[in-house]
Write an enzyme that holds these catalytic residues in place. Structure first.
Site, PDB file in Angstrom:
ATOM      1  N   TYR A  45      44.937  43.094  35.680  1.00  0.00           N
ATOM      2  CA  TYR A  45      45.799  42.984  36.616  1.00  0.00           C
ATOM      3  C   TYR A  45      47.526  43.440  36.028  1.00  0.00           C
ATOM      4  O   TYR A  45      47.719  43.466  34.897  1.00  0.00           O
ATOM      5  CB  TYR A  45      45.818  42.094  37.418  1.00  0.00           C
ATOM      6  CG  TYR A  45      45.868  43.342  39.167  1.00  0.00           C
ATOM      7  CD1 TYR A  45      45.424  43.824  39.331  1.00  0.00           C
ATOM      8  CD2 TYR A  45      47.185  42.747  39.809  1.00  0.00           C
ATOM      9  CE1 TYR A  45      45.538  45.271  40.535  1.00  0.00           C
ATOM     10  CE2 TYR A  45      47.689  43.751  41.046  1.00  0.00           C
ATOM     11  CZ  TYR A  45      46.518  44.398  40.930  1.00  0.00           C
ATOM     12  OH  TYR A  45      46.262  45.156  41.923  1.00  0.00           O
ATOM     13  N   ARG A  98      50.554  57.012  44.452  1.00  0.00           N
ATOM     14  CA  ARG A  98      51.621  55.804  43.934  1.00  0.00           C
ATOM     15  C   ARG A  98      51.324  54.699  43.154  1.00  0.00           C
ATOM     16  O   ARG A  98      51.760  53.525  43.960  1.00  0.00           O
ATOM     17  CB  ARG A  98      52.245  55.961  45.218  1.00  0.00           C
ATOM     18  CG  ARG A  98      54.195  54.379  44.992  1.00  0.00           C
ATOM     19  CD  ARG A  98      54.234  54.109  46.473  1.00  0.00           C
ATOM     20  NE  ARG A  98      53.527  52.855  46.441  1.00  0.00           N
ATOM     21  CZ  ARG A  98      53.292  52.188  46.164  1.00  0.00           C
ATOM     22  NH1 ARG A  98      54.117  51.310  44.898  1.00  0.00           N
ATOM     23  NH2 ARG A  98      52.209  51.165  46.527  1.00  0.00           N
ATOM     24  N   LYS A 116      41.470  44.685  41.475  1.00  0.00           N
ATOM     25  CA  LYS A 116      41.428  44.667  42.242  1.00  0.00           C
ATOM     26  C   LYS A 116      40.551  43.259  43.013  1.00  0.00           C
ATOM     27  O   LYS A 116      40.692  42.350  43.086  1.00  0.00           O
ATOM     28  CB  LYS A 116      42.126  44.779  43.855  1.00  0.00           C
ATOM     29  CG  LYS A 116      43.518  45.672  43.699  1.00  0.00           C
ATOM     30  CD  LYS A 116      43.795  44.505  44.739  1.00  0.00           C
ATOM     31  CE  LYS A 116      45.792  43.836  44.290  1.00  0.00           C
ATOM     32  NZ  LYS A 116      46.686  44.705  44.950  1.00  0.00           N
ATOM     33  N   GLU A 188      45.058  50.774  48.907  1.00  0.00           N
ATOM     34  CA  GLU A 188      45.866  50.927  47.725  1.00  0.00           C
ATOM     35  C   GLU A 188      46.759  51.597  47.534  1.00  0.00           C
ATOM     36  O   GLU A 188      45.292  52.951  47.323  1.00  0.00           O
ATOM     37  CB  GLU A 188      44.633  49.821  46.795  1.00  0.00           C
ATOM     38  CG  GLU A 188      45.232  49.239  45.578  1.00  0.00           C
ATOM     39  CD  GLU A 188      45.748  47.941  46.052  1.00  0.00           C
ATOM     40  OE1 GLU A 188      46.772  47.972  46.075  1.00  0.00           O
ATOM     41  OE2 GLU A 188      45.475  47.354  47.303  1.00  0.00           O
ATOM     42  N   ASP A 189      47.865  51.905  47.118  1.00  0.00           N
ATOM     43  CA  ASP A 189      48.498  52.994  46.500  1.00  0.00           C
ATOM     44  C   ASP A 189      48.658  53.906  46.977  1.00  0.00           C
ATOM     45  O   ASP A 189      48.417  54.222  45.840  1.00  0.00           O
ATOM     46  CB  ASP A 189      48.468  52.320  44.536  1.00  0.00           C
ATOM     47  CG  ASP A 189      49.005  50.900  44.246  1.00  0.00           C
ATOM     48  OD1 ASP A 189      49.949  50.514  44.640  1.00  0.00           O
ATOM     49  OD2 ASP A 189      48.564  50.881  42.892  1.00  0.00           O
ATOM     50  N   ASP A 211      46.949  46.664  51.043  1.00  0.00           N
ATOM     51  CA  ASP A 211      47.675  45.140  50.617  1.00  0.00           C
ATOM     52  C   ASP A 211      49.290  45.325  50.498  1.00  0.00           C
ATOM     53  O   ASP A 211      50.692  44.860  49.552  1.00  0.00           O
ATOM     54  CB  ASP A 211      46.989  45.450  49.371  1.00  0.00           C
ATOM     55  CG  ASP A 211      47.199  44.329  48.724  1.00  0.00           C
ATOM     56  OD1 ASP A 211      47.253  42.607  49.262  1.00  0.00           O
ATOM     57  OD2 ASP A 211      47.335  43.642  47.560  1.00  0.00           O
ATOM     58  N   ASP A 212      49.500  46.647  50.287  1.00  0.00           N
ATOM     59  CA  ASP A 212      50.682  47.242  49.412  1.00  0.00           C
ATOM     60  C   ASP A 212      51.862  46.639  50.715  1.00  0.00           C
ATOM     61  O   ASP A 212      53.339  46.699  50.765  1.00  0.00           O
ATOM     62  CB  ASP A 212      51.677  48.740  49.095  1.00  0.00           C
ATOM     63  CG  ASP A 212      50.260  49.160  47.858  1.00  0.00           C
ATOM     64  OD1 ASP A 212      50.178  48.009  46.858  1.00  0.00           O
ATOM     65  OD2 ASP A 212      49.592  49.830  48.131  1.00  0.00           O
ATOM     66  N   ASN A 353      56.332  45.789  40.115  1.00  0.00           N
ATOM     67  CA  ASN A 353      56.212  46.025  39.484  1.00  0.00           C
ATOM     68  C   ASN A 353      56.135  47.507  38.358  1.00  0.00           C
ATOM     69  O   ASN A 353      55.794  48.026  39.055  1.00  0.00           O
ATOM     70  CB  ASN A 353      54.286  45.842  39.574  1.00  0.00           C
ATOM     71  CG  ASN A 353      54.476  44.184  40.310  1.00  0.00           C
ATOM     72  OD1 ASN A 353      55.421  43.522  39.644  1.00  0.00           O
ATOM     73  ND2 ASN A 353      53.761  43.919  41.286  1.00  0.00           N
TER      74      ASN A 353
END
Length: 497
Positions: A45, A98, A116, A188-189, A211-212, A353
């Site tokens: 990850y 993103r 993930k 996600e993203d 999650d973000d 990150n």
């Protein structure tokens, strides 16, 4: 196998060796990951997965997960039915717009859902066969990828607006139809505008989790609740300043406000006044309200416009500084020193990150505050020695929350995510920090016990879901921690003799 993995000097080669192992011998892959979690988590990850996504086309050996592109519009249900596993409990889906702090990586973002879900299994004990990574390919705006002969996705600009919304709507409907009401879909993203819109659109009809926005918020809130044991007082006494007002920043701010409001019975609008956000144009204030995106509007308070972060720190005098900007090196020496002169123990969280995008390093935070800072980051940093004392930086990693959170939803048969479930997860994580951890300056527990921590989080989340009437698996088990542990997949080899 671990001996072989350690032979590689380059993190990306370790990543490729691990992905190869996952394809060849899934049980051994998870056995390694569970037994060496602190060593291998940064490989499968963040930060290594970021580099892997950037180079995904050139290291591509075998397909992972399921790709749904614009070409499948009108046939998504059929595509889902082609996936060999029928009993899917968790889908992690991205459109690659993103990825971490690295921007639009298009179809190559597949590394994120794959990574993930391997953590859902290793850390949360969700069966690997119940996990489905999905990438929705609507093109990419990344010129470099469009001109790359090894790019694996559709070679055109991103499709937006109506056509995009229709594709997502068809996907969400097909997923629910094929796998049922209790399927957890984790976004996600996605880019900011889509992330908020999708969560808003589907949170009342599907079991969805971003999650973000929500995972990050839950982890950070847990760290702040734990940090109170080091700085004293309660959350209501603190002033928060964020650099970055996107998904993570506004998500964290909202959850902090909810927690304070719940604890003090103060109205949300009142509580929000202690929380300030800085975006690329400066401090978010009332006079800018007209031009702000909708998710930033609640944070526009009365104040004259301020351009620079340093001026905002000096004028607002926050006790907690949180970076979610995706921009490296933005907590400069002056900013950190200003935090240190205003506070005995400044709380500094550099959450962007991968490591290259972190607002400041652990060494900078401890050195510039003479070792007084309480510091945590999004990607891992090594321990720092300052003035004869060793400081161990915490890692505000979403991997603390989402595996246990997902397990709690699955084992209780929960059908909707309520904000109270996120607060329950935060409180459960904060309660796992021991006195020994505090003595080392940690505000998160070590990752070595992550499966035990996940079981506790799952139990607390499930308990809250039962309390709110959102859980469908009845009767409620008597001991939820034991039940969580019994539900967890463990990669052991059976003895046949």
């Amino acid at each position: 196998m671990i001996h072989n993995i350690r032979q590689y000097q380059v993190p990306l080669q370790k990543y490729m060796a691990m992905m190869d192992l996952q394809e060849r011998n899934e049980r051994l892959f998870y056995k390694l990951l569970v037994d060496h979690v602190e060593e291998l988590l940064p490989v499968v990850y963040t930060p290594t997965v970021g580099e892997a996504c950037q180079k995904y086309g050139s290291i591509f050996m075998h397909p992972q997960g399921l790709y749904i592109s614009l070409k499948e519009k009108g046939r998504i249900l059929e595509v889902l039915r082609n996936w060999p596993e029928k009993n899917i409990q968790v889908i992690v889906v991205t459109d690659g717009e993103r990825i971490l702090g690295l921007g639009d990586l298009g179809c190559q973002g597949m590394g994120i859902p794959v990574g993930k879900l391997s953590l859902y299994t290793a850390l949360g004990g969700v069966r690997p066969s119940s996990c489905l990574p999905i990438t929705i390919d609507v093109g990419t705006n990344n010129e470099k990828l469009l001109n790359d002969e090894l790019y694996i996705g559709l070679k055109h600009k991103r499709v937006t607006g109506q056509e995009y919304a229709e594709l997502l709507e068809e996907f969400m409907t097909a997923a629910k139809k094929n796998y049922g009401e209790k399927l957890l879909i984790q976004f996600e993203d996605f880019a900011n505008h889509n992330a908020f819109a999708l969560l808003e659109r589907y949170r009342s009809t599907h079991l969805v989790f971003n999650d973000d926005i929500q995972g990050t918020a839950s982890v950070v809130l847990a760290g702040l609740v734990a940090a109170l044991n080091l700085v004293g007082g309660n959350l209501f006494d603190h002033r928060f300043l964020f650099l970055g007002a996107g998904e993570a920043g506004t998500g964290i701010a909202e959850l902090i406000a909810l927690e304070i409001s719940k604890r003090t019975n103060a109205p949300l609008d009142e509580v929000r006044k202690n929380i300030w956000l800085v975006d690329s144009k400066g401090l978010i204030v009332k006079s800018r309200k007209e031009s702000l995106q909708h998710f930033k509007k609640p944070w526009a308070h009365e104040h004259e416009p301020v351009k620079e972060l340093l001026d905002a720190v000096n004028q607002i005098k926050p006790t907690v500084l949180i970076g979610t900007s995706g921009q490296g090196k933005t907590f400069t020496r002056e900013v950190v020193e200003a935090m240190a002169s205003n506070n005995e123990k400044p709380i500094i969280l550099a959450l962007s990150n991968p490591t290259s995008q972190s607002e400041c390093t652990a060494e900078e935070a401890y050195t510039w505050t003479q070792g007084r800072a309480i510091f945590a980051s999004g990607s891992p940093f090594a321990p720092v020695e300052y003035d004869g004392k060793v400081f161990v930086p915490g890692q505000a990693n979403n991997a603390y929350i989402f595996p246990g959170f997902g397990l709690g939803l699955i084992m209780s048969g929960t059908i909707r995510v309520h904000d109270d479930l996120l607060l329950a997860a935060s409180e459960a994580l904060a309660s796992q920090v021991t006195q020994e951890d505090y003595n080392r300056g940690l505000i998160f527990p070590p990752f070595t016990n992550i499966r035990k921590i996940s079981a506790h989080i799952a139990a607390k989340v499930a308990s809250k879901a039962y309390e709110l009437g959102l859980a469908t698996r009845l009767p409620q088990p008597k001991d939820l921690v034991l039940y969580a542990e019994s539900c967890m997949y463990t990669p052991t080899y059976r003895n046949y003799r």
